[in-house]
Design an enzyme around this catalytic site. Sequence first.
Site, PDB file in Angstrom:
ATOM      1  N   CYS A 125      23.790  29.601   6.528  1.00 29.94           N
ATOM      2  CA  CYS A 125      23.246  28.587   5.636  1.00 29.94           C
ATOM      3  C   CYS A 125      22.301  29.246   4.630  1.00 29.94           C
ATOM      4  O   CYS A 125      21.439  30.027   5.007  1.00 29.94           O
ATOM      5  CB  CYS A 125      22.513  27.574   6.506  1.00 29.94           C
ATOM      6  SG  CYS A 125      21.131  26.809   5.717  1.00 29.94           S
ATOM      7  N   GLU A 126      22.507  28.949   3.354  1.00 28.13           N
ATOM      8  CA  GLU A 126      21.691  29.614   2.329  1.00 28.13           C
ATOM      9  C   GLU A 126      20.267  29.075   2.258  1.00 28.13           C
ATOM     10  O   GLU A 126      19.425  29.632   1.578  1.00 28.13           O
ATOM     11  CB  GLU A 126      22.364  29.533   0.959  1.00 28.13           C
ATOM     12  CG  GLU A 126      22.324  28.172   0.296  1.00 28.13           C
ATOM     13  CD  GLU A 126      23.043  28.161  -1.061  1.00 28.13           C
ATOM     14  OE1 GLU A 126      23.844  29.067  -1.319  1.00 28.13           O
ATOM     15  OE2 GLU A 126      22.792  27.226  -1.826  1.00 28.13           O
ATOM     16  N   HIS A 127      20.006  27.971   2.949  1.00 27.35           N
ATOM     17  CA  HIS A 127      18.645  27.420   2.928  1.00 27.35           C
ATOM     18  C   HIS A 127      17.770  27.956   4.055  1.00 27.35           C
ATOM     19  O   HIS A 127      16.558  27.909   3.958  1.00 27.35           O
ATOM     20  CB  HIS A 127      18.694  25.894   3.007  1.00 27.35           C
ATOM     21  CG  HIS A 127      19.458  25.287   1.878  1.00 27.35           C
ATOM     22  ND1 HIS A 127      20.637  24.615   2.054  1.00 27.35           N
ATOM     23  CD2 HIS A 127      19.219  25.300   0.557  1.00 27.35           C
ATOM     24  CE1 HIS A 127      21.091  24.217   0.874  1.00 27.35           C
ATOM     25  NE2 HIS A 127      20.253  24.622  -0.053  1.00 27.35           N
ATOM     26  N   HIS A 128      18.389  28.407   5.141  1.00 30.39           N
ATOM     27  CA  HIS A 128      17.603  28.892   6.281  1.00 30.39           C
ATOM     28  C   HIS A 128      18.031  30.280   6.768  1.00 30.39           C
ATOM     29  O   HIS A 128      17.385  30.858   7.630  1.00 30.39           O
ATOM     30  CB  HIS A 128      17.716  27.917   7.451  1.00 30.39           C
ATOM     31  CG  HIS A 128      17.175  26.555   7.161  1.00 30.39           C
ATOM     32  ND1 HIS A 128      17.961  25.533   6.674  1.00 30.39           N
ATOM     33  CD2 HIS A 128      15.923  26.056   7.266  1.00 30.39           C
ATOM     34  CE1 HIS A 128      17.212  24.450   6.506  1.00 30.39           C
ATOM     35  NE2 HIS A 128      15.974  24.737   6.849  1.00 30.39           N
ATOM     36  N   GLN A 166      28.136  24.162   3.088  1.00 32.54           N
ATOM     37  CA  GLN A 166      29.502  23.875   3.533  1.00 32.54           C
ATOM     38  C   GLN A 166      30.389  23.318   2.415  1.00 32.54           C
ATOM     39  O   GLN A 166      31.570  23.633   2.335  1.00 32.54           O
ATOM     40  CB  GLN A 166      29.443  22.909   4.720  1.00 32.54           C
ATOM     41  CG  GLN A 166      30.796  22.715   5.386  1.00 32.54           C
ATOM     42  CD  GLN A 166      30.712  21.885   6.639  1.00 32.54           C
ATOM     43  OE1 GLN A 166      29.691  21.912   7.339  1.00 32.54           O
ATOM     44  NE2 GLN A 166      31.747  21.131   6.935  1.00 32.54           N
ATOM     45  N   HIS A 194      25.871  23.526  12.190  1.00 28.04           N
ATOM     46  CA  HIS A 194      24.813  24.219  11.452  1.00 28.04           C
ATOM     47  C   HIS A 194      23.665  24.499  12.413  1.00 28.04           C
ATOM     48  O   HIS A 194      23.079  23.556  12.940  1.00 28.04           O
ATOM     49  CB  HIS A 194      24.316  23.340  10.304  1.00 28.04           C
ATOM     50  CG  HIS A 194      25.346  23.124   9.246  1.00 28.04           C
ATOM     51  ND1 HIS A 194      25.177  23.517   7.948  1.00 28.04           N
ATOM     52  CD2 HIS A 194      26.581  22.563   9.292  1.00 28.04           C
ATOM     53  CE1 HIS A 194      26.249  23.212   7.237  1.00 28.04           C
ATOM     54  NE2 HIS A 194      27.112  22.621   8.035  1.00 28.04           N
ATOM     55  N   CYS A 196      20.817  25.462  11.690  1.00 28.81           N
ATOM     56  CA  CYS A 196      19.531  24.975  11.171  1.00 28.81           C
ATOM     57  C   CYS A 196      19.322  23.503  11.536  1.00 28.81           C
ATOM     58  O   CYS A 196      18.204  23.003  11.459  1.00 28.81           O
ATOM     59  CB  CYS A 196      19.426  25.191   9.667  1.00 28.81           C
ATOM     60  SG  CYS A 196      20.777  24.487   8.757  1.00 28.81           S
TER      61      CYS A 196
HETATM   62 ZN   LIG Z   1      20.124  25.252   6.698  1.00 30.44          ZN
END
Ligand SMILES: [Zn+2]
Length: 233
Positions: A125-128, A166, A194, A196
């Site tokens: 995941c590019e956010h976490h 995704q 996910h 995260c």
């Molecule tokens: Zn994430």
Amino acid sequence: MKPLETMLNTQFNGTELNHFSDHEIGDDHLYTGIETPMKAGAFLLSDEEKKDKISLLFAEIMDVLGLDLTDDSLKGTPSRVAKMYVDEIFSGLNPVNKPKIALFDNKYKYNQMLVEKNITFYSNCEHHFVPIYGKVHIAYVSSGKVIGLSKLNRIVQYFAQRPQVQERLTNQIARDLVEILGTEDVAVIVDAKHLCVSSRGIKDESSATITCYYGGIFNNNEKIAELQNYLKS
Ligand SMILES: [Zn+2]
């Protein structure tokens, strides 16, 4: 019908997100466009230079966290992480790693849908920067050419080996298949977990996220039902 590119880009228009601050967006995974956001000059450093730099920076993160980098178990971690980032889990950022795809003539004149289901993938995941993993199902109808089945897995792996969301993973796989196969008749379904969401934050272990792309003849309830039926068995 609008070309795929326009369709995907208008469907998920990044400018809509502009009135939210990062803080307001928080844990919600927003999708800003089909292209992986890359800076200019992303490949000016060689892979080896990237590994050296990441290794130093990751050692600093570990040090700030208070870990003892002289410990035998930890001292190799920064270089292991750097190598893993560049050579493995983020290798799909570099277009030179894109799989070479050869097509074959559709000698059997098979003109129904071909479904390759349960392609396992691991992404992040590019956010976490924690894993997203699951299954991809792909279907297409040949326009006269066919693709080696293992190549479908390779395409999925290539796009998965990037920091991802995704929705983008789904659309990047679909766009590549449309281009390679020379047909709009492509469907891609991604069913993923996910970390995260499950291992931190809301800590929901049972939820899964499903995203799909239906192009060409798959934009039809009967075809979708037929495909869903194959995915069930
Ligand atoms: Zn994430």
